[in-house]
Design an enzyme around this catalytic site. Structure first.
Site, mmCIF file in Angstrom:
data_model
loop_
_atom_site.group_PDB
_atom_site.id
_atom_site.type_symbol
_atom_site.label_atom_id
_atom_site.label_comp_id
_atom_site.label_asym_id
_atom_site.label_seq_id
_atom_site.Cartn_x
_atom_site.Cartn_y
_atom_site.Cartn_z
ATOM 1 N N ARG A 108 0.856 -1.195 0.000
ATOM 2 C CA ARG A 108 0.000 0.000 0.000
ATOM 3 C C ARG A 108 0.885 1.236 0.000
ATOM 4 N NH1 ARG A 108 -5.152 2.131 3.483
ATOM 5 N NH2 ARG A 108 -6.108 0.519 2.210
ATOM 6 N N HIS A 135 -7.558 0.516 -6.232
ATOM 7 C CA HIS A 135 -7.765 -0.170 -4.943
ATOM 8 C C HIS A 135 -8.518 -1.483 -5.213
ATOM 9 C CE1 HIS A 135 -7.952 -0.865 -0.792
ATOM 10 N NE2 HIS A 135 -8.820 0.041 -0.398
ATOM 11 N N GLN A 138 -10.478 -3.825 -2.611
ATOM 12 C CA GLN A 138 -11.714 -3.235 -2.101
ATOM 13 C C GLN A 138 -12.908 -3.617 -2.996
ATOM 14 O OE1 GLN A 138 -12.221 -1.070 0.735
ATOM 15 N NE2 GLN A 138 -14.360 -1.482 0.242
ATOM 16 N N ASP A 231 -17.070 7.898 -1.445
ATOM 17 C CA ASP A 231 -15.761 7.775 -0.779
ATOM 18 C C ASP A 231 -15.428 9.151 -0.212
ATOM 19 O OD1 ASP A 231 -13.220 6.963 0.023
ATOM 20 O OD2 ASP A 231 -12.338 7.046 -1.993
ATOM 21 N N CYS A 272 -16.286 2.636 1.093
ATOM 22 C CA CYS A 272 -15.146 1.765 1.411
ATOM 23 C C CYS A 272 -14.665 1.979 2.844
ATOM 24 C CB CYS A 272 -14.023 1.989 0.412
ATOM 25 S SG CYS A 272 -13.531 3.719 0.269
ATOM 26 N N ARG A 317 -13.913 -7.500 3.274
ATOM 27 C CA ARG A 317 -12.515 -7.293 2.886
ATOM 28 C C ARG A 317 -11.686 -8.522 3.264
ATOM 29 N NH1 ARG A 317 -10.274 -2.533 2.329
ATOM 30 N NH2 ARG A 317 -8.811 -3.810 1.146
HETATM 31 N N1 NVA Z 1 -9.748 7.246 -1.702
HETATM 32 C C1 NVA Z 1 -9.376 6.867 -0.360
HETATM 33 C C2 NVA Z 1 -9.675 5.423 -0.120
HETATM 34 C C3 NVA Z 1 -9.391 4.956 1.283
HETATM 35 C C4 NVA Z 1 -9.706 3.507 1.473
HETATM 36 C C5 NVA Z 1 -7.906 7.181 -0.134
HETATM 37 O O1 NVA Z 1 -7.086 6.874 -0.996
HETATM 38 O O2 NVA Z 1 -7.574 7.769 0.905
HETATM 39 N N1 CP Z 2 -11.255 0.688 2.835
HETATM 40 C C1 CP Z 2 -9.969 0.647 3.197
HETATM 41 O O1 CP Z 2 -9.061 0.378 2.413
HETATM 42 O O2 CP Z 2 -9.763 0.911 4.514
HETATM 43 P P1 CP Z 2 -8.337 1.105 5.215
HETATM 44 O O3 CP Z 2 -7.743 2.367 4.666
HETATM 45 O O4 CP Z 2 -8.662 1.184 6.676
HETATM 46 O O5 CP Z 2 -7.486 -0.088 4.884
#
Ligand code: NVA
Ligand code: CP
Length: 330
Positions: A108, A135, A138, A231, A272, A317
């Site tokens: 990540r 992602h 997800q 989101d 998400c 998840r």
């Molecule tokens: N778009 C958000 C998703 C978090 C799961 C981010 O990248 O922060």
């Molecule tokens: N939805 C998601 O990816 O959550 P986290 O950022 O907590 O992993």
């Protein structure tokens, strides 16, 4: 039909076929049944999994850790400051080292190039646990949740509202196109996905019968929706953009009025997570002080309503990540 996902990476959904996506989801549904029935499923006994996190995570990290342990594998969490990664050692060299010790690698972070370089050089499956562009893990959980509630994916009127050019907008567009959904991205024009992603979605739609709509017209976009998904307005790494995003996205907040515009009683609300739906977070309170907003992308009323399946998504998840690891590890 035989399926073989062994030794495959998961960098985005772009190179997964609709049947492969459905297969991952159905495997996850099976793992959920086994978990609920208390039936052991330690199919990755003796494997070691590296979990690289440059960005914070609750769900993805916990899902990978619990999935590993349930499958009999050992998860090793490697945070931003734990290894030399990118600071004193190149991504390529790190990939080669990790690939000699671990059987699979989750990453990540921000840059897609990093996850691609890991995949190129590690020699073991690499899974994207979120980058700026995609992602994918997800989406499996989201679509599994839709399947659980609605029974099918093809033809689902799936509406994503908000920042349509972030990792979630991009991934849901491609995932929805692959699964033959009626995908609608409802967003201000300046937050539409980049053209190459939209073009690819249309190409996929020709094969799958999906319908793709990208619009800033809220009423038309959400009409008859089976699902309304949103989101955060500001993704990780973009924290200097709150003022601009709030101005752009306030009309796109998911609230009771928007849910009523669907004209349906059984529209699902999805997110998400994490979500800004109340003042129980430090950032939420800061936004309230500065902009007077009690919620951002979704009101507390909708978040806690009977429409909301956000915690099913969160649980799924884990089941879907379990399926991804079990199916792709050689
Ligand atoms: N778009 C958000 C998703 C978090 C799961 C981010 O990248 O922060
Ligand atoms: N939805 C998601 O990816 O959550 P986290 O950022 O907590 O992993």
């Amino acid at each position: 039909m035989a399926f073989n996902l062994k030794n495959r990476h998961l960098l985005s959904l772009n190179d997964y076929t609709p049947k492969e996506i459905e297969f991952v989801i159905d495997t996850a549904i099976e793992y959920k049944r086994l978990k609920y029935a208390g039936v052991p499923h330690r199919v990755l006994e003796g494997k070691n999994i590296a979990l690289l996190f440059e960005k914070a995570s609750t769900r993805t990290r916990c899902a990978f850790v619990v999935a590993c342990v349930d499958l009999g594998a050992h998860p090793e969490y490697l945070g931003k400051n734990d290894i030399q990664f990118g600071k004193k050692e190149s991504v390529e060299d790190t990939a080669k080292v990790l690939g000699r010790m671990f059987d699979g690698i989750e990453f990540r972070g921000s840059d897609d190039k990093v996850v691609e370089t890991l995949a190129e050089h590690a020699g073991v499956p690499v899974w994207n646990g979120l980058t700026n562009k995609w992602h994918p893990t997800q989406i499996f959980a989201d679509f599994m949740t839709i399947k659980e509630y609605k029974g099918y994916l093809k033809g689902i009127k799936f509406v994503y509202v908000g920042d349509a050019r972030n990792n979630m907008g991009n991934s849901l567009l491609i995932g929805g196109a692959k699964m033959g959904m009626d995908v609608r991205l409802v967003a201000p024009k300046t937050l539409f996905p980049e053209q190459s992603i939209v073009d690819f979605a249309h190409e996929v739609a020709k094969e799958t019968g999906a319908k793709i709509t990208i619009t800033d017209d809220i009423a038309a976009g959400v009409k008859d929706a089976d699902v309304i998904y949103t989101d955060v307005w500001v993704s990780m790494g973009e924290e200097d953009q709150f003022a601009e995003r709030i101005k752009l996205l306030l009309p796109y907040q998911v609230n009771k009025q928007m849910m009523d515009l669907t004209g349906k009683e059984d529209t699902l609300f999805m997110h998400c997570l994490p979500a800004f739906h109340d003042l129980e977070t430090a950032v939420g309170r800061e936004i309230y002080r500065e902009f007077g907003l009690e919620a951002m992308e979704v009101t507390d009323e909708v978040f806690r309503s009977k429409h909301s399946v956000v915690f099913d998504e969160a649980e799924n998840r884990m089941h879907t990540i379990k399926a991804v690891m079990a199916l792709t590890l050689g």
